[in-house]
Design an enzyme around this catalytic site. Sequence first.
Site: not given
Length: 268
Positions: A139, A152, A156
Amino acid sequence: MSTFKNKVVVVTGGSEGIGKALVDAFLHAGAKVATCGRNYDKLYQLQSTYPGLPLFIHSTDVSKEADCQNFIDGVIKEFGTIDILINNAGISMRAVFAEAELDTIRKVMDVNFWGTVYCTKFALPYITKNQGTIVGVSSIAGYRGLPGRSGYSASKFAVNGWLESLRTELLDSGTNVMWVCPGFTASNIRNAALNGEGKSQGETPMDEDKMMSAEECAAHILDAITKRKRTLVLTFTGKRAVFMNRFFPAMADKLVRKFFFKNGELVK
């Protein structure tokens, strides 16, 4: 797409979103495809749309090491080898860190990072033997920390760094390692994103209709695998975010804050 004819392709999280679009694309390209997910009903429905085609499904929670090993063992039993592994399974979150329970961040890390590590570990001997490809669907949050997505972003960043290490280790083996950063792509990941208490939000704060489709994203990924690229950053917004964060990080802080917050509240 003859590049993928009879190749064995493994896609984690293939029951919806980008994962499902990848399964569709590889099957249409003549590949033998294996996919997994936590919802067996969705996997069965997917398999039912391709009667007679080589599609192997397996109920798997990628945050669990044993599940990942059972999945990869099942793929080998079904197809005998693996040429391409796409670590696509992932989960997001939406809560400022001060209001997020630690278990929420731990869960995101277990799925996004450890799920990638587990599946790659068990598939690695077959992929290196075939001089194949390992892909991590990462991402923009792996290049630029995003507010409300601290866990998150951490997962990533970890995936990107880990894959870069692995790529360097395998540089002389003929195996390609690539990470893909789709940017804002229409998928279910924001609907399924966890709130601070670790529960699914069930809605998205973004305008999904204005985003790149999962099918277009999948087409870009197949092209990048064919060209054995190192990285793939998609969408103008995604490329701009990476550029700004690299060369103008202080300005990026302010722009990202403005995008995600309104009157001091997280709105996206």
